[in-house]
Motif scaffolding. Sequence first.
Motif, PDB file in Angstrom:
ATOM      1  N   THR A  53      10.717 -27.900 -13.287  1.00 15.79           N
ATOM      2  CA  THR A  53      11.217 -29.228 -13.098  1.00 15.79           C
ATOM      3  C   THR A  53      11.338 -29.614 -11.047  1.00 15.79           C
ATOM      4  O   THR A  53      11.577 -31.369 -10.934  1.00 15.79           O
ATOM      5  N   ASP A  54      11.713 -28.478 -10.682  1.00 11.35           N
ATOM      6  CA  ASP A  54      11.437 -29.152  -9.032  1.00 11.35           C
ATOM      7  C   ASP A  54      10.151 -29.991  -8.686  1.00 11.35           C
ATOM      8  O   ASP A  54      10.654 -30.374  -8.019  1.00 11.35           O
ATOM      9  N   ASP A 107       8.391 -31.273 -10.106  1.00 14.50           N
ATOM     10  CA  ASP A 107       8.155 -33.205 -10.890  1.00 14.50           C
ATOM     11  C   ASP A 107       9.196 -34.186 -10.209  1.00 14.50           C
ATOM     12  O   ASP A 107       8.714 -35.501  -9.731  1.00 14.50           O
ATOM     13  N   ARG A 108      10.072 -33.396 -10.034  1.00 21.14           N
ATOM     14  CA  ARG A 108      10.912 -33.867  -9.127  1.00 21.14           C
ATOM     15  C   ARG A 108      10.329 -34.484  -7.264  1.00 21.14           C
ATOM     16  O   ARG A 108      10.627 -35.684  -7.478  1.00 21.14           O
ATOM     17  N   GLU A 109       9.950 -33.429  -7.134  1.00 19.75           N
ATOM     18  CA  GLU A 109       9.121 -34.204  -5.757  1.00 19.75           C
ATOM     19  C   GLU A 109       8.072 -35.230  -5.791  1.00 19.75           C
ATOM     20  O   GLU A 109       7.869 -35.881  -5.104  1.00 19.75           O
ATOM     21  N   ALA A 113       8.202 -37.356  -8.613  1.00 19.34           N
ATOM     22  CA  ALA A 113       8.365 -38.596  -9.262  1.00 19.34           C
ATOM     23  C   ALA A 113       9.081 -39.438  -7.548  1.00 19.34           C
ATOM     24  O   ALA A 113       9.153 -40.498  -7.514  1.00 19.34           O
ATOM     25  N   GLU A 114       9.600 -38.925  -6.451  1.00 17.79           N
ATOM     26  CA  GLU A 114      10.050 -39.324  -5.947  1.00 17.79           C
ATOM     27  C   GLU A 114       9.039 -39.558  -4.182  1.00 17.79           C
ATOM     28  O   GLU A 114       9.873 -40.859  -3.730  1.00 17.79           O
ATOM     29  N   ARG A 164       7.949 -46.061  -9.856  1.00 16.49           N
ATOM     30  CA  ARG A 164       8.795 -45.454 -11.250  1.00 16.49           C
ATOM     31  C   ARG A 164       9.071 -46.234 -12.104  1.00 16.49           C
ATOM     32  O   ARG A 164       9.283 -46.299 -13.340  1.00 16.49           O
ATOM     33  N   MET A 176      14.903 -40.502 -14.170  1.00 16.28           N
ATOM     34  CA  MET A 176      15.413 -40.311 -12.586  1.00 16.28           C
ATOM     35  C   MET A 176      16.425 -38.756 -13.469  1.00 16.28           C
ATOM     36  O   MET A 176      16.337 -37.614 -11.440  1.00 16.28           O
ATOM     37  N   ASN A 177      16.423 -39.123 -14.442  1.00 15.61           N
ATOM     38  CA  ASN A 177      17.553 -37.501 -14.639  1.00 15.61           C
ATOM     39  C   ASN A 177      16.891 -36.702 -15.296  1.00 15.61           C
ATOM     40  O   ASN A 177      17.691 -35.901 -15.934  1.00 15.61           O
ATOM     41  N   ASN A 178      15.992 -36.264 -15.990  1.00 14.83           N
ATOM     42  CA  ASN A 178      14.728 -36.107 -16.634  1.00 14.83           C
ATOM     43  C   ASN A 178      13.282 -36.256 -15.839  1.00 14.83           C
ATOM     44  O   ASN A 178      12.552 -36.289 -16.216  1.00 14.83           O
ATOM     45  N   PHE A 179      13.621 -34.861 -14.732  1.00 16.22           N
ATOM     46  CA  PHE A 179      11.562 -34.378 -14.719  1.00 16.22           C
ATOM     47  C   PHE A 179      10.941 -33.677 -14.485  1.00 16.22           C
ATOM     48  O   PHE A 179       9.757 -34.062 -14.880  1.00 16.22           O
TER      49      PHE A 179
END
Length: 587
Positions: free
Chosen positions: A213-214, A216-218, A220-221, A228, A235-238
């Motif tokens: 998940t982390d 995917d967050r990186e 996406a950001e 995006r 953005m609440n589900n990476f």
Amino acid sequence: MIAVRNMMFLLSFIKLAFALPLPSPPITDASPSPSSPIPVTLVSGFLGAGKSTLLSKMLNNDKSLKIGVVVNDMAEVNVDSKLIKQETFESDDHTVVELENGCACCDASDELLTSISRLVTLSDLRNQADDHPPFSDIVIEASGISDPKGIRRTFQDAQMYGMPLMDRVRLRTLVTVVDTTTFLDHIARSGMVNAEDSPDLFFRSDEERKRRTDADREWAEALSPELREALNLDMNNFFQNSESSHSSVSQLCISQVEISDVILLNKVDLQDSERINLIEKVVTALNPRAKILKCSRGDVDVVMLLRSLKEGAGVADCGVVDDHKDFVSAALQDESAEVHDCEGSDCDHPSHDHKSHDHTESHDHEDSHDHSHSHSNSNTHSHSHSHDHSACDDPDCTDPSHSHSHSRSNTHSHGNIGSFVFRSRRPFHPDRLNDFIKTKLNKGTSKLLRAKGFCWMAHSHSAALYFAFAGVTFEMQCLGRWWACLPSDTWPADAMDAILADFDSEGKVGDRRNEIVFIGDNFSNNDDPARADIEKNLASCLLNKEEMQEYTDCLVKGYGEEVEAQIDTKVSKIFALPPSLEISDAQ
């Protein structure tokens, strides 16, 4: 969007009504020449079933088989490093690894047929260079969340549209690998096949989920806000895992078993014999036409697996109608051998109907991709049957002494797992059927494993519906129109007998019918309370005499979309479809 759907609707109609795929040429154990199709075997199975282990054994085979394999993840396939040639073929989107024993491994691209085309090209190049004989077989590893029906349809569509690649390959055998350590648990699960509903299928631990998940967050950001938004990222589900499905776990596992020629019960060394026997009974009830093999770590005879079927004997060329007829035939097997006194025109007993159920053609299922063919399916499993011939097929009959549930009571039993067929030539009342589904089917199904078949509801005189319950999931699909909606001069000439076999003997309702197979615990017993409750409740959902008269009064003579629309408008006002009863188009 509407124009596209209408075009697909028209193409599906043309395909079903006027196009029958060409018969497959015979396949031998010898390597095919460039002019003969290479047999293709599809290996399906749920996540963790052991597909990659099986494919590794195929690639490392010592039977001199030259096999091309399409895999989902090259890293998951354990190929002996000593066998790998130094030269590999790589591009931006695929890798092909050649082995010294003549096999090759290609990772799956976004388009399955593209990967297969690469293997065919490699086979031709090697043959021209006298490096190796051409591939004797191509094997596809399906994704763990793939329904084999979709892949089967891909090949059928490619053949229908005349794709040149179909002159070089032919889907022949469908194999499903079953994990005996998880199968019974999976078919009882209600969650969907995605990371949110079923995280245990995708992550080994909470730590792994957090790590991915982390990541995917990186990712996406790092994207621009515009990108995006264009990608519609939550953005609440990476965790954007491609391994997800719109099916439930139970629905997908059951479908993978049903659409197969060979079922491998894998990891039998990890289970006791009692549990293995139970799984075999369940699997056999779900798919009585398949050959069942038991193995550990995917250790099976590769030649036997790839050559287990004779040409034309499998499910590769079948469609939903063929599948349905096979399952009904299994439930009603040996019925025609029973003594039955025919006393009236309302009898529809097969021994008096004299109509064939060959797989030559099907209903006008405009929204489906159904290919129907004459073929025989071998069945080596034992079936016991009981028979009750008091069922009545007359849509006008109101005699309370007659059984209007039309459950033939002709079952095939495998231990405590059995099946029966509910049949009726009257439509269901939409409201009452909806109540049954919500209050009975979805809440009192501890003994019901599977239900599937054709459904006729009074809200439409033309819609051929398919009733499907798997494990804990219910779905109603519209497959298209009944054949009775079309004038007979538009039916395929070589499918006439098969189409008429589904018509009622009185000529009142055509091929419109309810014909649903129920599979469950002890359903071979006529007196089983759960079975009796299903039959009783379904019978109460049918239109009664007064309602049937209202329905009949709405009918007008003639054919065509205008006539169908006129009738459907009338009946839908009287027997409106409840908003909560959703009907989807066939995929």
